[in-house]
Design a protein around this motif. Structure first.
Motif, PDB file in Angstrom:
ATOM      1  N   SER A 115     -25.932 100.139 -18.164  1.00 39.58           N
ATOM      2  CA  SER A 115     -24.955  99.748 -18.948  1.00 39.58           C
ATOM      3  C   SER A 115     -25.484  98.247 -19.662  1.00 39.58           C
ATOM      4  CB  SER A 115     -23.400 100.238 -18.465  1.00 39.58           C
ATOM      5  OG  SER A 115     -22.084  99.958 -19.704  1.00 39.58           O
ATOM      6  N   TYR A 116     -25.649  97.575 -18.016  1.00 38.21           N
ATOM      7  CA  TYR A 116     -24.850  96.179 -18.273  1.00 38.21           C
ATOM      8  C   TYR A 116     -26.493  95.944 -19.219  1.00 38.21           C
ATOM      9  CZ  TYR A 116     -21.153  94.464 -15.863  1.00 38.21           C
ATOM     10  OH  TYR A 116     -20.271  93.881 -15.618  1.00 38.21           O
ATOM     11  N   TYR A 117     -27.569  96.783 -18.876  1.00 37.10           N
ATOM     12  CA  TYR A 117     -28.868  96.698 -19.630  1.00 37.10           C
ATOM     13  C   TYR A 117     -29.256  96.882 -21.228  1.00 37.10           C
ATOM     14  CZ  TYR A 117     -33.967  97.680 -20.955  1.00 37.10           C
ATOM     15  OH  TYR A 117     -35.301  97.507 -21.299  1.00 37.10           O
ATOM     16  N   GLN A 118     -28.104  97.531 -21.803  1.00 36.55           N
ATOM     17  CA  GLN A 118     -28.263  97.975 -23.529  1.00 36.55           C
ATOM     18  C   GLN A 118     -27.402  97.321 -23.786  1.00 36.55           C
ATOM     19  OE1 GLN A 118     -26.353 101.676 -23.092  1.00 36.55           O
ATOM     20  NE2 GLN A 118     -28.345 102.940 -22.555  1.00 36.55           N
ATOM     21  N   THR A 119     -26.041  96.591 -22.940  1.00 39.30           N
ATOM     22  CA  THR A 119     -25.408  95.632 -23.798  1.00 39.30           C
ATOM     23  C   THR A 119     -26.334  94.231 -24.000  1.00 39.30           C
ATOM     24  OG1 THR A 119     -23.735  96.099 -22.616  1.00 39.30           O
ATOM     25  CG2 THR A 119     -23.374  93.980 -24.277  1.00 39.30           C
ATOM     26  N   GLY A 120     -27.210  93.955 -22.700  1.00 41.05           N
ATOM     27  CA  GLY A 120     -28.224  92.961 -22.455  1.00 41.05           C
ATOM     28  C   GLY A 120     -29.427  92.430 -23.773  1.00 41.05           C
ATOM     29  N   MET A 121     -29.889  94.167 -23.870  1.00 42.29           N
ATOM     30  CA  MET A 121     -30.221  94.277 -25.713  1.00 42.29           C
ATOM     31  C   MET A 121     -30.580  94.741 -26.915  1.00 42.29           C
ATOM     32  SD  MET A 121     -33.434  94.951 -24.281  1.00 42.29           S
ATOM     33  CE  MET A 121     -34.905  95.252 -25.618  1.00 42.29           C
ATOM     34  N   ALA A 122     -28.742  94.954 -26.381  1.00 40.00           N
ATOM     35  CA  ALA A 122     -28.191  94.163 -27.844  1.00 40.00           C
ATOM     36  C   ALA A 122     -28.104  92.974 -28.492  1.00 40.00           C
ATOM     37  CB  ALA A 122     -26.683  94.648 -27.789  1.00 40.00           C
ATOM     38  N   GLU A 123     -27.729  92.198 -27.332  1.00 42.76           N
ATOM     39  CA  GLU A 123     -27.522  90.726 -27.119  1.00 42.76           C
ATOM     40  C   GLU A 123     -29.314  89.902 -27.152  1.00 42.76           C
ATOM     41  OE1 GLU A 123     -25.284  88.816 -27.733  1.00 42.76           O
ATOM     42  OE2 GLU A 123     -23.477  90.102 -27.001  1.00 42.76           O
ATOM     43  N   TYR A 124     -30.246  90.400 -26.689  1.00 44.27           N
ATOM     44  CA  TYR A 124     -31.441  90.082 -26.984  1.00 44.27           C
ATOM     45  C   TYR A 124     -32.047  90.319 -28.495  1.00 44.27           C
ATOM     46  CZ  TYR A 124     -36.570  89.414 -25.830  1.00 44.27           C
ATOM     47  OH  TYR A 124     -38.061  89.199 -26.400  1.00 44.27           O
ATOM     48  N   ASN A 125     -31.897  91.320 -29.166  1.00 39.99           N
ATOM     49  CA  ASN A 125     -32.142  91.461 -30.361  1.00 39.99           C
ATOM     50  C   ASN A 125     -31.652  90.800 -31.475  1.00 39.99           C
ATOM     51  OD1 ASN A 125     -33.772  93.358 -29.735  1.00 39.99           O
ATOM     52  ND2 ASN A 125     -32.538  95.186 -29.626  1.00 39.99           N
ATOM     53  N   VAL A 126     -30.741  90.239 -31.479  1.00 38.19           N
ATOM     54  CA  VAL A 126     -30.640  88.888 -32.080  1.00 38.19           C
ATOM     55  C   VAL A 126     -29.941  88.023 -31.638  1.00 38.19           C
ATOM     56  CG1 VAL A 126     -27.624  91.346 -33.114  1.00 38.19           C
ATOM     57  CG2 VAL A 126     -27.681  89.178 -30.897  1.00 38.19           C
ATOM     58  N   GLN A 127     -31.429  87.683 -31.162  1.00 34.14           N
ATOM     59  CA  GLN A 127     -31.609  86.056 -30.757  1.00 34.14           C
ATOM     60  C   GLN A 127     -30.690  85.183 -29.828  1.00 34.14           C
ATOM     61  OE1 GLN A 127     -33.289  84.689 -33.896  1.00 34.14           O
ATOM     62  NE2 GLN A 127     -35.251  86.216 -34.299  1.00 34.14           N
ATOM     63  N   ASN A 128     -29.622  86.301 -29.010  1.00 35.53           N
ATOM     64  CA  ASN A 128     -28.721  85.121 -28.382  1.00 35.53           C
ATOM     65  C   ASN A 128     -28.675  85.900 -27.071  1.00 35.53           C
ATOM     66  OD1 ASN A 128     -26.263  84.321 -27.736  1.00 35.53           O
ATOM     67  ND2 ASN A 128     -24.839  85.773 -27.981  1.00 35.53           N
ATOM     68  N   TYR A 129     -29.751  84.591 -26.898  1.00 35.93           N
ATOM     69  CA  TYR A 129     -30.525  84.567 -25.525  1.00 35.93           C
ATOM     70  C   TYR A 129     -29.804  84.360 -24.537  1.00 35.93           C
ATOM     71  CZ  TYR A 129     -35.268  85.271 -28.117  1.00 35.93           C
ATOM     72  OH  TYR A 129     -36.076  85.894 -29.403  1.00 35.93           O
ATOM     73  N   SER A 130     -28.615  83.506 -24.475  1.00 34.56           N
ATOM     74  CA  SER A 130     -28.112  83.031 -23.023  1.00 34.56           C
ATOM     75  C   SER A 130     -27.481  84.387 -22.971  1.00 34.56           C
ATOM     76  CB  SER A 130     -27.045  81.591 -23.634  1.00 34.56           C
ATOM     77  OG  SER A 130     -26.321  82.390 -25.152  1.00 34.56           O
ATOM     78  N   GLU A 131     -26.834  84.808 -23.737  1.00 32.34           N
ATOM     79  CA  GLU A 131     -25.554  86.329 -23.237  1.00 32.34           C
ATOM     80  C   GLU A 131     -26.547  87.483 -22.549  1.00 32.34           C
ATOM     81  OE1 GLU A 131     -22.376  86.873 -23.648  1.00 32.34           O
ATOM     82  OE2 GLU A 131     -22.342  84.500 -23.540  1.00 32.34           O
ATOM     83  N   ALA A 132     -27.623  87.003 -23.145  1.00 36.76           N
ATOM     84  CA  ALA A 132     -28.388  88.527 -23.204  1.00 36.76           C
ATOM     85  C   ALA A 132     -29.550  88.327 -21.424  1.00 36.76           C
ATOM     86  CB  ALA A 132     -29.568  88.570 -23.516  1.00 36.76           C
ATOM     87  N   VAL A 133     -29.332  87.052 -20.903  1.00 35.11           N
ATOM     88  CA  VAL A 133     -29.429  86.502 -19.391  1.00 35.11           C
ATOM     89  C   VAL A 133     -28.502  87.183 -18.593  1.00 35.11           C
ATOM     90  CG1 VAL A 133     -29.486  84.497 -18.274  1.00 35.11           C
ATOM     91  CG2 VAL A 133     -30.700  85.185 -20.370  1.00 35.11           C
TER      92      VAL A 133
END
Length: 470
Positions: free
Chosen positions: A388-406
């Motif tokens: 679940s955390y991985y999917q949410t992280g990928m969503a943030e990563y795809n919109v270039q919100n890298y700090s939240e993705a971390v």
């Protein structure tokens, strides 16, 4: 009995016929463990639950894989209202023997009745609140909370004991005696309950003695005394006038005759007799004073014992309240277990409850059974929570919100270190956010943990690029 080394069935020989291991000491340990289990079973049969629990704990010290002992110990905990401890024993029993284990039925009974589990959980919370009220000297509020606890769970042994202790502190001995009797019906040989009963019996006997002395003194005050010759006549007061003036006249004549006899015939002898009586009374008073002094010393010793007992009780009360956050930790663990045992468990809610428990407490201070249940739940929910955390992280990563993705990829890795994709994406997120130091660290972790995968090949390429940038 199976061999501890190879699992082969043992014979009467002092060695394993399959692997040759020396099993003499092992047999003695298993035999002693079985004896403790049998003793615990006999004590439980006569409701000596404290003694049974102690025997079963000794059994498990010798053989931690004794499934029957764990199941019976869980039943004893459940019978005395300690639901968390009961669930802990049954969960460990299930882990030891996954198939054909009656612990499955016990856990399923609780899971199939969520209302009952919620009631027991609320009873535990209200009991903890009552303990807090006691620490704040709000005794009346504590009594109200404990009565609610016992209405929810009448077999909560510790609630009966605490309510009896409060009544004892208020010298309400009859109420305290009733609570102690209820506690004894649950556990017939509990040491703390029997100690309370002894104190209550002593206090009631002392109070009855004082009441009898007051009654006797009152009767003596309501009596009339007069002299008749050498005798002292004690006559109760009677306000009736039925005897009339003749009775009074006869009394006066008797007094006059007695005085005349005393003056002319018996006065010298009477004086000697009175002197002897006075001397005898002085002697009696001296003996009485000596006895009183001894009694005072004995009472002072009893008071000192009671003070020590009060100090021990205060220490026990401090242990119950959990000043270091123990209560909150147990409540969070119980909530996590309850959420996981639902028909369709919400693993994220379970993870949130576990996340509120201090990891330092789990690793350094918590009992073994607490840590065992905590880590078991983490293992059970880890893959789902990580995904679940991985999917949410990928969503943030795809919109270039890298700090939240971390942040999300860190949570995914913390719940499942074997997730190579989450670990690689964590390194990528650091790289994209220009945090090259952390990026290099996690690229190296990918290479170290997953050397044969494509992610490791890509990680080496990224490391080369980082070295060129530096």
């Amino acid at each position: 009995m199976e061999c501890f080394n190879c699992g082969c069935l043992l014979t009467e020989n002092e060695f394993c016929t399959n692997c040759g291991a020396d099993v003499r000491v092992y047999k003695k340990i298993i035999s002693a463990s079985n004896r403790y289990y049998n003793i615990g079973l006999e004590r439980a049969g006569v409701r000596d639950l404290s003694g049974a629990a102690e025997s079963l704990r000794q059994c498990l010290k010798l053989n931690k894989n004794h499934v029957e002992a764990r199941n019976l110990l869980g039943l004893i905990y459940y019978e005395t209202g300690e639901v968390v401890s009961a669930l802990n024993e049954w969960v460990m029993s299930k882990n030891i023997k996954p198939l054909k284990n009656i612990a499955d039925d016990y856990i399923e009974d609780i899971r199939s009745n969520p209302t009952q589990l919620d009631t027991l959980t609320q009873a535990v919370k209200k009991y903890n609140q009552a303990l807090n009220y006691c620490m704040q000297d709000s005794v009346d509020l504590a009594v109200i909370q404990l009565k609610k606890v016992l209405s929810m769970n009448p077999k909560y042994l510790q609630a009966h004991q605490l309510l009896a202790l409060i009544y004892m502190s208020q010298e309400e001995w009859d109420k305290a005696e009733k609570e102690v009797e209820k506690a004894l019906r649950i556990d017939t040989s509990n040491t703390l309950t029997m100690r309370y009963m002894k104190e209550i019996d002593f206090a009631i006997s002392q109070e009855e003695g004082r009441n009898q002395s007051k009654k006797k003194s009152k009767e003596q005050k309501n009596a009339k005394k007069y002299k008749s010759g050498n005798d002292t006549v004690i006559q109760p007061i009677n306000n009736k006038d039925s005897r009339g003036l003749s009775t009074i006249f006869n009394i006066i004549i008797g007094i006059l005759i007695g005085l005349a006899v005393a003056i002319f015939l018996l006065l010298p002898a009477q004086i000697q007799t009175e002197v002897a009586k006075v001397n005898e009374q002085v002697k009696d008073y001296s003996e009485l004073l000596t006895r009183r002094e001894a009694d005072i010393q004995e009472r002072e010793a009893q008071i000192e014992d009671l003070r020590q007992e009060l100090a021990k009780t205060q220490e026990a009360l401090d242990a119950y309240t959990g000043t270091d956050g123990t209560i909150a930790a147990y409540e969070q663990l119980l909530e996590a277990v309850s959420l996981y045992m639902q028909e369709e468990p919400d693993v994220m809610a379970v993870a949130d409850s576990l996340g509120k428990i201090d990891e330092n407490y789990v690793e350094e201070e918590a009992p073994d059974y607490f840590a065992s249940v905590y880590h078991e739940l983490l293992v059970l929910i880890g893959p789902d929570v990580s995904a679940s955390y991985y999917q949410t992280g990928m969503a943030e990563y795809n919109v270039q919100n890298y700090s939240e993705a971390v942040n999300y990829f860190l949570m995914a890795v913390s719940f499942n270190e074997a997730d190579s994709a989450a670990l690689y994406q964590l390194a990528e997120s650091y790289y994209r956010s220009d945090d090259l130091e952390n990026a290099a660290y996690y690229y190296n972790r990918v290479i170290e943990l997953f050397p044969g995968r494509n992610s490791a090949v890509n990680a080496r390429k990224r490391l080369n690029a980082i070295e060129q940038q530096q």
